[in-house]
Write a protein that holds these residues in place. Structure first.
Motif, PDB file in Angstrom:
ATOM      1  N   UNK A  87      51.306  55.059  35.852  1.00 38.24           N
ATOM      2  CA  UNK A  87      50.654  55.351  37.128  1.00 38.24           C
ATOM      3  C   UNK A  87      49.459  54.426  37.282  1.00 38.24           C
ATOM      4  N   UNK A  88      49.377  53.772  38.426  1.00 41.04           N
ATOM      5  CA  UNK A  88      48.239  52.910  38.730  1.00 41.04           C
ATOM      6  C   UNK A  88      47.754  53.235  40.133  1.00 41.04           C
ATOM      7  N   UNK A  89      46.499  52.953  40.377  1.00 38.51           N
ATOM      8  CA  UNK A  89      45.952  53.115  41.714  1.00 38.51           C
ATOM      9  C   UNK A  89      46.235  51.870  42.531  1.00 38.51           C
ATOM     10  N   UNK A  90      46.140  52.006  43.827  1.00 37.43           N
ATOM     11  CA  UNK A  90      46.321  50.876  44.723  1.00 37.43           C
ATOM     12  C   UNK A  90      44.963  50.488  45.276  1.00 37.43           C
ATOM     13  N   UNK A  91      44.626  49.242  45.131  1.00 41.54           N
ATOM     14  CA  UNK A  91      43.338  48.784  45.632  1.00 41.54           C
ATOM     15  C   UNK A  91      43.465  47.889  46.838  1.00 41.54           C
ATOM     16  N   UNK A  92      44.678  47.489  47.205  1.00 38.21           N
ATOM     17  CA  UNK A  92      44.856  46.559  48.310  1.00 38.21           C
ATOM     18  C   UNK A  92      44.211  47.073  49.580  1.00 38.21           C
ATOM     19  N   UNK A  93      43.402  46.241  50.218  1.00 34.07           N
ATOM     20  CA  UNK A  93      42.684  46.672  51.413  1.00 34.07           C
ATOM     21  C   UNK A  93      43.111  45.904  52.655  1.00 34.07           C
ATOM     22  N   UNK A  94      44.113  45.033  52.524  1.00 30.92           N
ATOM     23  CA  UNK A  94      44.562  44.225  53.660  1.00 30.92           C
ATOM     24  C   UNK A  94      45.246  45.073  54.710  1.00 30.92           C
ATOM     25  N   UNK A  95      45.390  44.512  55.899  1.00 26.94           N
ATOM     26  CA  UNK A  95      45.993  45.237  57.000  1.00 26.94           C
ATOM     27  C   UNK A  95      47.505  45.125  57.052  1.00 26.94           C
ATOM     28  N   UNK A  96      48.101  44.363  56.161  1.00 31.04           N
ATOM     29  CA  UNK A  96      49.547  44.172  56.163  1.00 31.04           C
ATOM     30  C   UNK A  96      50.167  44.927  55.007  1.00 31.04           C
ATOM     31  N   UNK A  97      51.361  45.464  55.212  1.00 35.68           N
ATOM     32  CA  UNK A  97      52.031  46.265  54.195  1.00 35.68           C
ATOM     33  C   UNK A  97      52.141  45.520  52.880  1.00 35.68           C
ATOM     34  N   UNK A  98      52.474  44.255  52.897  1.00 38.95           N
ATOM     35  CA  UNK A  98      52.633  43.474  51.674  1.00 38.95           C
ATOM     36  C   UNK A  98      51.347  43.307  50.898  1.00 38.95           C
ATOM     37  N   UNK A  99      50.231  43.559  51.553  1.00 34.74           N
ATOM     38  CA  UNK A  99      48.934  43.405  50.895  1.00 34.74           C
ATOM     39  C   UNK A  99      48.365  44.729  50.411  1.00 34.74           C
ATOM     40  N   UNK A 100      49.118  45.807  50.546  1.00 39.36           N
ATOM     41  CA  UNK A 100      48.603  47.124  50.191  1.00 39.36           C
ATOM     42  C   UNK A 100      48.524  47.334  48.682  1.00 39.36           C
ATOM     43  N   UNK A 101      49.202  46.522  47.906  1.00 41.66           N
ATOM     44  CA  UNK A 101      49.109  46.625  46.457  1.00 41.66           C
ATOM     45  C   UNK A 101      48.143  45.569  45.943  1.00 41.66           C
ATOM     46  N   UNK A 102      47.332  45.946  44.964  1.00 40.32           N
ATOM     47  CA  UNK A 102      46.489  44.967  44.312  1.00 40.32           C
ATOM     48  C   UNK A 102      47.330  44.128  43.367  1.00 40.32           C
ATOM     49  N   UNK A 103      46.744  43.090  42.823  1.00 37.95           N
ATOM     50  CA  UNK A 103      47.505  42.190  41.951  1.00 37.95           C
ATOM     51  C   UNK A 103      47.987  42.892  40.680  1.00 37.95           C
ATOM     52  N   UNK A 104      47.180  43.799  40.133  1.00 31.33           N
ATOM     53  CA  UNK A 104      47.603  44.520  38.921  1.00 31.33           C
ATOM     54  C   UNK A 104      48.795  45.411  39.238  1.00 31.33           C
ATOM     55  N   UNK A 105      48.699  46.198  40.295  1.00 32.19           N
ATOM     56  CA  UNK A 105      49.806  47.100  40.612  1.00 32.19           C
ATOM     57  C   UNK A 105      51.075  46.318  40.948  1.00 32.19           C
ATOM     58  N   UNK A 106      50.963  45.186  41.630  1.00 33.83           N
ATOM     59  CA  UNK A 106      52.145  44.372  41.920  1.00 33.83           C
ATOM     60  C   UNK A 106      52.825  43.904  40.638  1.00 33.83           C
ATOM     61  N   UNK A 107      52.050  43.439  39.693  1.00 31.95           N
ATOM     62  CA  UNK A 107      52.622  42.955  38.437  1.00 31.95           C
ATOM     63  C   UNK A 107      53.234  44.087  37.619  1.00 31.95           C
ATOM     64  N   UNK A 108      52.570  45.233  37.608  1.00 32.56           N
ATOM     65  CA  UNK A 108      53.099  46.379  36.854  1.00 32.56           C
ATOM     66  C   UNK A 108      54.405  46.860  37.474  1.00 32.56           C
ATOM     67  N   UNK A 109      54.456  46.965  38.799  1.00 33.90           N
ATOM     68  CA  UNK A 109      55.688  47.383  39.472  1.00 33.90           C
ATOM     69  C   UNK A 109      56.828  46.417  39.156  1.00 33.90           C
ATOM     70  N   UNK A 110      56.527  45.144  39.119  1.00 35.53           N
ATOM     71  CA  UNK A 110      57.551  44.121  38.908  1.00 35.53           C
ATOM     72  C   UNK A 110      58.036  44.050  37.468  1.00 35.53           C
ATOM     73  N   UNK A 111      57.148  44.266  36.496  1.00 37.45           N
ATOM     74  CA  UNK A 111      57.492  43.948  35.110  1.00 37.45           C
ATOM     75  C   UNK A 111      57.471  45.117  34.124  1.00 37.45           C
TER      76      UNK A 111
END
Length: 142
Positions: free
Chosen positions: A109-133
């Motif tokens: 479980x990780x938190x989401x820090x992405x603050x961008x206005x686009x759906x693809x930016x809603x995940x922070x870099x850590x959460x994106x990498x964890x989801x992927x790998x």
């Protein structure tokens, strides 16, 4: 017994992720590993701590982690009382520490820090990498 690893730092997003993980562990009769990744140059801080401590150690990081966990457990209340919580400090990058922990976990479980206005930016870099790998299922708690 299910093992849930949750990435913890001093952010509100991490508090929310830890709170969710504790509730899930209570339902699953599982345990939580609260994992804080840091190093000498990336020192976790609470509002009471100085900006930088030249004598920073793993024990200092563990004290910060304990404070965060204690605060969240108090907020969660009775649901967290029966959950076994292991505190784990890794002197490593958060992504590497979480991916390594995912090898023996049933859920990360990780938190989401992405603050961008686009759906693809809603995940922070850590959460994106964890989801992927990650080697197990991942929850990104928003």
């Amino acid at each position: 017994m299910d093992t849930i690893v949750v990435g913890v730092d001093t952010s509100p997003a991490a508090d929310a992720a830890l709170s969710w993980a504790l509730g899930e562990a209570a339902v699953r009769h599982g345990r939580v590993i609260a994992l804080m990744a840091c190093d000498f140059l990336n020192q976790p801080r609470t509002t009471d701590d100085p900006d930088f401590d030249p004598d920073f150690t793993r024990a200092d990081a563990r004290r910060v982690l304990q404070r965060v966990v204690d605060r969240v457990v108090e907020q969660v209340g009775d649901a967290a009382a029966a959950v076994d919580i292991e505190l784990r400090v890794a002197f490593d990058l958060p992504v590497r520490a979480l991916l390594e922990a995912s090898r023996a976990a049933d859920l990360v479980v990780v938190g989401s820090r992405g603050l961008g206005g686009f759906t693809g930016l809603m995940l922070g870099s850590v959460s994106q990498q964890v989801v992927t790998h990650a080697q197990c299922p991942v929850v990104v708690h928003r």
